[in-house]
Each structure stands twice: as structure tokens, then as C-alpha cells.
Design a protein around this motif. Sequence first.
Motif, short mmCIF file in Angstrom:
data_model
loop_
_atom_site.label_atom_id
_atom_site.label_comp_id
_atom_site.label_asym_id
_atom_site.label_seq_id
_atom_site.Cartn_x
_atom_site.Cartn_y
_atom_site.Cartn_z
N ILE A 136 -11.84 -2.31 89.08
CA ILE A 136 -10.80 -2.33 88.05
C ILE A 136 -9.62 -3.18 88.51
CG2 ILE A 136 -9.13 -0.89 86.78
CD1 ILE A 136 -11.28 1.38 86.95
N ILE A 137 -9.26 -3.02 89.78
CA ILE A 137 -8.19 -3.85 90.34
C ILE A 137 -8.59 -5.32 90.34
CG2 ILE A 137 -6.79 -4.28 92.40
CD1 ILE A 137 -7.21 -1.24 93.06
N LEU A 138 -9.85 -5.60 90.65
CA LEU A 138 -10.35 -6.98 90.61
C LEU A 138 -10.20 -7.58 89.21
CD1 LEU A 138 -13.61 -6.80 92.76
CD2 LEU A 138 -11.44 -7.88 93.38
N LEU A 139 -10.51 -6.80 88.20
CA LEU A 139 -10.39 -7.29 86.83
C LEU A 139 -8.94 -7.64 86.51
CD1 LEU A 139 -11.81 -7.93 84.17
CD2 LEU A 139 -11.46 -5.53 83.51
N ILE A 140 -8.03 -6.79 86.91
CA ILE A 140 -6.60 -7.07 86.69
C ILE A 140 -6.18 -8.33 87.44
CG2 ILE A 140 -4.25 -6.21 87.11
CD1 ILE A 140 -5.51 -3.33 86.68
N LEU A 141 -6.61 -8.44 88.70
CA LEU A 141 -6.27 -9.62 89.50
C LEU A 141 -6.88 -10.90 88.95
CD1 LEU A 141 -6.61 -8.11 93.08
CD2 LEU A 141 -4.48 -8.84 91.96
N ALA A 142 -8.03 -10.78 88.29
CA ALA A 142 -8.64 -11.96 87.67
C ALA A 142 -7.72 -12.56 86.60
CB ALA A 142 -10.00 -11.60 87.07
N PHE A 143 -7.03 -11.69 85.90
CA PHE A 143 -6.11 -12.18 84.87
C PHE A 143 -4.80 -12.66 85.48
CE2 PHE A 143 -9.14 -9.96 82.28
CZ PHE A 143 -9.22 -10.75 81.15
N THR A 144 -4.23 -11.90 86.42
CA THR A 144 -2.97 -12.34 87.04
C THR A 144 -3.17 -13.58 87.90
OG1 THR A 144 -3.20 -10.85 88.94
CG2 THR A 144 -1.98 -10.02 87.02
N GLY A 145 -4.39 -13.76 88.42
CA GLY A 145 -4.71 -14.94 89.20
C GLY A 145 -5.22 -16.10 88.37
N LYS A 151 -10.89 -18.11 85.92
CA LYS A 151 -11.64 -18.40 84.70
C LYS A 151 -13.14 -18.24 84.93
CE LYS A 151 -8.21 -21.52 82.85
NZ LYS A 151 -7.57 -20.48 82.11
N GLY A 152 -13.87 -18.24 83.83
CA GLY A 152 -15.33 -18.24 83.88
C GLY A 152 -15.91 -16.93 84.36
N GLY A 153 -17.06 -17.05 85.00
CA GLY A 153 -17.80 -15.87 85.45
C GLY A 153 -17.04 -15.01 86.43
N LEU A 154 -16.23 -15.64 87.28
CA LEU A 154 -15.45 -14.87 88.25
C LEU A 154 -14.51 -13.89 87.58
CD1 LEU A 154 -14.21 -17.03 91.26
CD2 LEU A 154 -15.37 -14.84 91.30
N ARG A 155 -14.03 -14.23 86.41
CA ARG A 155 -13.14 -13.31 85.68
C ARG A 155 -13.90 -12.07 85.24
NH1 ARG A 155 -9.16 -15.12 80.92
NH2 ARG A 155 -7.89 -15.57 82.73
N TRP A 156 -15.19 -12.24 84.89
CA TRP A 156 -15.94 -11.15 84.28
C TRP A 156 -16.88 -10.42 85.24
CZ3 TRP A 156 -13.21 -9.89 80.50
CH2 TRP A 156 -12.52 -10.86 79.77
N MET A 157 -17.04 -10.92 86.45
CA MET A 157 -17.89 -10.23 87.44
C MET A 157 -17.42 -8.80 87.70
SD MET A 157 -18.90 -13.12 90.21
CE MET A 157 -20.09 -14.39 89.84
N PRO A 158 -16.10 -8.54 87.77
CA PRO A 158 -15.67 -7.15 87.96
C PRO A 158 -16.12 -6.21 86.84
CG PRO A 158 -13.87 -8.65 88.46
CD PRO A 158 -14.97 -9.47 87.86
N VAL A 159 -16.29 -6.73 85.63
CA VAL A 159 -16.79 -5.88 84.54
C VAL A 159 -18.20 -5.42 84.86
CG1 VAL A 159 -17.38 -5.80 82.09
CG2 VAL A 159 -15.29 -6.96 82.82
N THR A 178 -19.47 -12.21 94.06
CA THR A 178 -18.07 -12.26 93.64
C THR A 178 -17.19 -12.72 94.80
OG1 THR A 178 -18.46 -10.48 92.06
CG2 THR A 178 -16.18 -10.92 92.65
N ALA A 179 -17.38 -12.14 95.96
CA ALA A 179 -16.59 -12.51 97.13
C ALA A 179 -16.84 -13.97 97.52
CB ALA A 179 -16.90 -11.59 98.30
N GLN A 180 -18.08 -14.37 97.51
CA GLN A 180 -18.43 -15.74 97.90
C GLN A 180 -17.87 -16.76 96.92
OE1 GLN A 180 -22.64 -16.54 98.00
NE2 GLN A 180 -22.39 -18.21 99.43
N ALA A 181 -18.01 -16.48 95.64
CA ALA A 181 -17.53 -17.42 94.62
C ALA A 181 -16.01 -17.51 94.63
CB ALA A 181 -18.03 -16.99 93.24
N SER A 182 -15.34 -16.42 94.96
CA SER A 182 -13.88 -16.44 94.93
C SER A 182 -13.28 -17.05 96.20
CB SER A 182 -13.33 -15.03 94.72
OG SER A 182 -13.60 -14.21 95.83
N TRP A 183 -14.06 -17.15 97.25
CA TRP A 183 -13.56 -17.67 98.52
C TRP A 183 -12.97 -19.08 98.35
CZ3 TRP A 183 -12.57 -15.67 103.19
CH2 TRP A 183 -12.29 -16.56 104.22
N GLY A 184 -13.71 -19.97 97.73
CA GLY A 184 -13.24 -21.33 97.53
C GLY A 184 -12.00 -21.40 96.66
N LEU A 185 -11.95 -20.55 95.67
CA LEU A 185 -10.79 -20.52 94.78
C LEU A 185 -9.54 -20.06 95.52
CD1 LEU A 185 -9.94 -20.87 91.80
CD2 LEU A 185 -10.44 -18.44 91.49
#
Length: 135
Positions: A61-70, A73-81, A118-125
Motif C-alpha cells: 500500500i505504501i508502494l502504491l502511494i509512493l508510485a504516485f508521489t514519485g 509511470k507504467g507497470g511500476l506504478r501498478w505492480m503494488p496493486v 518490482t525492486a529490480q525495475a525500480s532500481w534504475g529509476l
Amino acid sequence: MEQRNVATGVQISRYAYTILAMIFAACLLIQVFLSGMAIFWNATNWQLHIAFVNFFQYIPIILLILAFTGKIKGGLRWMPVGLIVLVVIQYATVNMTNYIAAIHPVTGMGMFVLAINTAQASWGLSFQRTHEQVS
């Protein structure tokens, strides 16, 4: 599309997203270890398995919130769902007494794979921040 440096608050959200995704994946590994201890060593360890989930169950749930505050975009935003849905399935199947209960470890494996992705895809970002697109 205009490229510019990412704002500080956005970057902090992205760092937090990546770090929490890694923590969530690590917690899932610990959960598997705790269940293994209960199965192969001493059944009283089920209590550790049950209690430990309370430590990390809300991270998606925190990841989902951080996806918006951060501004992710794309799949990384929705992986927490997907992780949230799998946590709900875990709770739905944990006390079943029929063959549906066998879904519990399978969804746990799926949750681990999604958490690692999710962790791997977000690392580069988060940590390769030369120039990022911000909307």
C-alpha cells in the motif's frame, strides 16, 4: 519530450519505493524460512510466521502511494496493486481446509517473483538518475 532533473521530493519517493520493494522481497524470503522452520523443525514456529507478516503486510500500500508521489509511470506504478491482491489472496486462503488452501504457497511464490521484479525495475529509476522524465 523535455528531459530535466527530477525534483528532490520525487526522487526521495523513488528511493523509498525501491528500498521498500527490496525490504518486502526480503521479508517474503524470511516468511518462507519461518514456514520451513515450522514444517521441518518445530511446529511452534508457525506463530513466528503468523506474527511476522504483521511487520510487512502494508508495504504494498505504501508502494502504491509512493508510485504516485514519485511520479512513477507504467507497470511500476501498478505492480503494488498486484502485490496487494496477492496479500489479500494469502489471507483468504490461509485458513481453508480444502485443496484451495494449496494456493497459499503458490501465491506466496508469485508474490515473491512480483516483488523481485518490482525492486529490480525500480532500481534504475531510483539510482541511475542522470536525467529522468517528469510530468
